[in-house]
Structures are given as structure tokens and as C-alpha cells.
Design a protein around this motif. Structure first.
Motif, mmCIF file in Angstrom:
data_model
loop_
_atom_site.group_PDB
_atom_site.id
_atom_site.type_symbol
_atom_site.label_atom_id
_atom_site.label_comp_id
_atom_site.label_asym_id
_atom_site.label_seq_id
_atom_site.Cartn_x
_atom_site.Cartn_y
_atom_site.Cartn_z
ATOM 1 N N SER A 195 0.840 -1.378 -0.060
ATOM 2 C CA SER A 195 0.131 0.080 0.077
ATOM 3 C C SER A 195 0.757 1.247 -0.019
ATOM 4 C CB SER A 195 -0.967 -0.164 1.162
ATOM 5 O OG SER A 195 -0.176 0.099 2.401
ATOM 6 N N PHE A 196 2.190 1.060 0.397
ATOM 7 C CA PHE A 196 3.176 2.444 0.418
ATOM 8 C C PHE A 196 3.322 2.878 -0.873
ATOM 9 C CE2 PHE A 196 3.082 0.985 5.059
ATOM 10 C CZ PHE A 196 3.393 2.226 5.746
ATOM 11 N N ILE A 197 3.207 1.955 -1.914
ATOM 12 C CA ILE A 197 3.569 2.307 -3.139
ATOM 13 C C ILE A 197 2.693 3.766 -3.618
ATOM 14 C CG2 ILE A 197 1.812 1.191 -4.488
ATOM 15 C CD1 ILE A 197 3.793 0.484 -6.340
ATOM 16 N N GLY A 198 1.665 4.024 -3.151
ATOM 17 C CA GLY A 198 1.027 5.090 -3.440
ATOM 18 C C GLY A 198 1.861 6.485 -3.011
ATOM 19 N N PHE A 199 2.399 6.346 -1.859
ATOM 20 C CA PHE A 199 3.224 7.584 -1.512
ATOM 21 C C PHE A 199 4.368 7.885 -2.095
ATOM 22 C CE2 PHE A 199 1.216 5.500 2.302
ATOM 23 C CZ PHE A 199 0.229 6.270 2.671
ATOM 24 N N GLY A 200 5.026 6.815 -2.691
ATOM 25 C CA GLY A 200 6.061 7.032 -3.516
ATOM 26 C C GLY A 200 5.510 7.508 -5.006
ATOM 27 N N MET A 212 2.904 9.458 -5.482
ATOM 28 C CA MET A 212 2.715 10.999 -5.103
ATOM 29 C C MET A 212 4.060 11.839 -5.690
ATOM 30 S SD MET A 212 0.420 11.030 -1.586
ATOM 31 C CE MET A 212 0.333 12.771 -1.920
ATOM 32 N N ALA A 213 5.247 11.381 -5.411
ATOM 33 C CA ALA A 213 6.224 12.159 -5.672
ATOM 34 C C ALA A 213 6.665 12.294 -7.189
ATOM 35 C CB ALA A 213 7.544 11.691 -5.090
ATOM 36 N N ALA A 261 0.371 17.020 1.583
ATOM 37 C CA ALA A 261 -0.532 16.011 1.168
ATOM 38 C C ALA A 261 0.048 14.667 1.605
ATOM 39 C CB ALA A 261 -0.485 16.116 -0.505
ATOM 40 N N MET A 262 1.179 14.325 1.355
ATOM 41 C CA MET A 262 1.785 12.886 1.799
ATOM 42 C C MET A 262 1.612 12.778 3.175
ATOM 43 S SD MET A 262 5.429 12.921 -0.465
ATOM 44 C CE MET A 262 5.611 10.995 -0.187
ATOM 45 N N ILE A 263 1.911 13.591 4.208
ATOM 46 C CA ILE A 263 1.587 13.309 5.541
ATOM 47 C C ILE A 263 -0.026 13.308 5.806
ATOM 48 C CG2 ILE A 263 1.742 14.459 7.848
ATOM 49 C CD1 ILE A 263 4.244 15.939 6.889
ATOM 50 N N LEU A 264 -0.811 14.020 5.201
ATOM 51 C CA LEU A 264 -2.272 13.863 5.075
ATOM 52 C C LEU A 264 -2.616 12.396 4.772
ATOM 53 C CD1 LEU A 264 -4.957 15.296 5.883
ATOM 54 C CD2 LEU A 264 -5.108 16.033 3.682
ATOM 55 N N SER A 308 -5.804 1.552 -7.878
ATOM 56 C CA SER A 308 -4.308 1.266 -7.557
ATOM 57 C C SER A 308 -3.853 0.886 -8.934
ATOM 58 C CB SER A 308 -3.937 -0.061 -6.911
ATOM 59 O OG SER A 308 -4.486 -0.138 -5.588
ATOM 60 N N ALA A 309 -4.272 0.225 -10.007
ATOM 61 C CA ALA A 309 -3.715 0.246 -11.304
ATOM 62 C C ALA A 309 -3.371 1.630 -11.968
ATOM 63 C CB ALA A 309 -4.531 -0.647 -12.173
ATOM 64 N N LEU A 310 -4.435 2.298 -11.820
ATOM 65 C CA LEU A 310 -4.343 3.887 -12.312
ATOM 66 C C LEU A 310 -3.306 4.591 -11.694
ATOM 67 C CD1 LEU A 310 -8.216 5.020 -12.541
ATOM 68 C CD2 LEU A 310 -6.569 4.328 -14.507
ATOM 69 N N THR A 311 -3.087 4.497 -10.462
ATOM 70 C CA THR A 311 -1.999 5.417 -9.717
ATOM 71 C C THR A 311 -0.698 4.588 -10.183
ATOM 72 O OG1 THR A 311 -3.613 5.685 -7.880
ATOM 73 C CG2 THR A 311 -1.149 5.895 -7.521
#
Length: 261
Positions: A57-62, A64-65, A81-84, A141-144
Motif C-alpha cells: 500500500s505504501f507504493i502510493g506515497f512514492g 505521489m512524488a 499531502a503525503m503526511i495527510l 491502484s492500477a491507475l495510480t
């Protein structure tokens, strides 16, 4: 628009499941107090395996960058945004886990193909609509991953750092890296069709941890060389802690995979 829509549907589905399991959520503190005080080796291995899969699930935080170039006032907006988002995800993980523990019957849920859907079904809620709505999380998840990976591939191709130059081009009509997006979309589609979800999540978790190891090591080296004025001065112990934690998680999971007994 599709990204926003699937995100809202996914969050709404989780809120619906939490409402269905509200009695379990209220009973979670008592269930935690009645849990065994000691943890044996099998439970420790299960906890480590679950935590390892959760890294997926943490793949989303990376990711974002990877979209930083499209953010206005990125130095202010992106960190917040990342902290939120990290806080929101943490609350959902904690609430869902507590609700399942409080509801009981965990052995049955571990054997279900869709544990959250099954848990809601046990409370009298129709499973099929919840299952269909939960697919939005997979699509999201696929779109992200497609968007973030396409941006990364575009950057590499544009800067001449290993990818073909044609992947670093922006479509004149849509002003987006269309070729890079199509290339990544083809890879994502292939993996989704031919690789089981658990194996895909496990492999992705390995890849993410390796990336995190590299990122933390790079931060350590960069901070020793220079500290740019426009970059927050993070305590040096933070990347060291991240590096040690990620390496430990990798070693622990490798041990479990090679010697499952």
C-alpha cells in the motif's frame, strides 16, 4: 476524473464496511484485552508476513512524488499531502483491523477470497454490491501505478538516462506522455491478467523495499555532502532508521520465503 472517482468509491466502500462492522469496532478493545499475552513463533511469522504485504500500500506515497511536476507550489503542497494521506491510510488500516478483530471469526475470514466482503455479509449486508464496489480500489491502484510509472518513464526518456527517447515525448494534443502511458499500461495489464494477486503484491513489496533502501541510502549520502537551503533539514537518524528497517524487513521476509517451516 477516473482516479478521483475510484478513490471516492473505495473510501465509501470502506466506510460502509466499517458501518456494517460497527459492533465489532466497539468490541475491539475488549477482544484485544482477552488476546493471548504471549506471541509464539508462528504468530510472529504471520505478523511479519502481513506487515510485508501491507508495504504494497505504501507504493502510493512514492507515486505521489512522481507527479510533483504537475503540482503548484510543490514544496508546500506535496509534503502536506503525503503526511495527510499517510494519516488517513493509517486510520483506515487501524479501524478495519480493529473491526475485524472485534467481530471475531478470523479463521473463517482468512480462508475467504474477499475477507472484508465476507465480514460484511455475515452482518446481513449483500456481498455482491460491496464486492463490485471494492473493485474500484483495485482499479485505483492500477491507475495510480500507471500514471506514476509513466511519469517516471517519461522523465528517464526525456533526460536520456536509459529509456528510449520517444518515451520522453509529450503528445501535442493531450500534453501528456501518451507513449510512456501506453507502454506502462501494457505491462500493468499483462501482470494483472497472468500473475496471481498475492504473488504480485509480494513481488511489488520486495521491489518497494529495495527502492526504499536505495532512497534512504541516497539521502544519507546527500546529507553528508550538502544540505540545500530550500530542502527541510531532516535529522540524519531518520534515513538511517528507514534504511535499517527496510533491510530488516527484506531479510525477515526472505527467511520466511526460503524456510517457511
Amino acid at each position: 476524473m477516473a482516479q478521483t472517482g475510484t478513490t471516492l468509491i473505495g473510501i465509501g466502500t470502506l466506510l460502509l464496511v466499517l458501518w456494517a462492522l460497527r459492533d465489532g469496532l466497539l468490541s475491539a478493545p475488549q477482544a484485544a484485552l482477552e488476546a493471548p499475552a504471549t506471541i509464539d513463533g508462528s504468530i510472529s511469522a504471520a505478523l511479519l508476513g502481513g506487515a510485508f504485504l501491507a508495504i504494497y500500500s505504501f507504493i502510493g506515497f512514492g507515486n505521489m512524488a512522481q507527479t510533483a511536476e504537475e503540482v503548484r507550489d510543490v514544496k508546500q503542497v506535496l509534503p502536506r499531502a503525503m503526511i495527510l494521506s499517510l494519516g488517513i491510510v493509517f486510520v483506515f488500516y487501524l479501524a478495519v483491523s480493529a473491526a475485524l478483530v472485534g467481530a471475531g471469526g478470523l479463521e473463517e475470514l482468512t480462508e475467504a477470497q474477499a475477507p472484508l466482503v465476507r465480514a460484511a455479509g455475515r452482518e446481513g449486508w449483500p456481498e455482491m454490491p460491496i464486492a463490485i464496489a471494492s473493485l474500484a480500489a483495485i482499479v485505483n491502484s492500477a491507475l495510480t501505478q500507471t500514471i506514476a510509472s509513466a511519469r517516471l518513464l517519461y522523465d528517464i526518456g526525456r533526460d536520456g538516462r536509459g529509456a528510449p527517447q520517444f518515451l520522453g515525448r509529450v503528445n501535442s494534443r493531450t500534453n501528456t506522455p501518451l507513449l510512456a502511458t501506453l507502454a506502462v499500461g501494457l505491462v500493468v495489464l499483462t501482470l494483472a491478467l497472468f500473475v496471481p494477486l498475492k504473488q504480485l503484491a509480494t513481488g511489488t513489496s520486495y521491489a518497494i523495499l529495495l527502492v526504499f533502501v536505495g532512497v534512504n541510502a541516497s539521502l544519507i549520502v546527500s546529507k553528508r555532502r550538502d544540505q540545500p537551503e530550500e530542502v527541510p533539514n531532516i535529522w540524519l537518524a531518520a534515513p538511517w532508521l528507514g534504511l535499517i528497517t527496510c533491510v530488516g524487513a527484506l531479510i525477515g521476509q526472505l527467511v520466511l520465503d526460503l524456510w517457511p517451516g
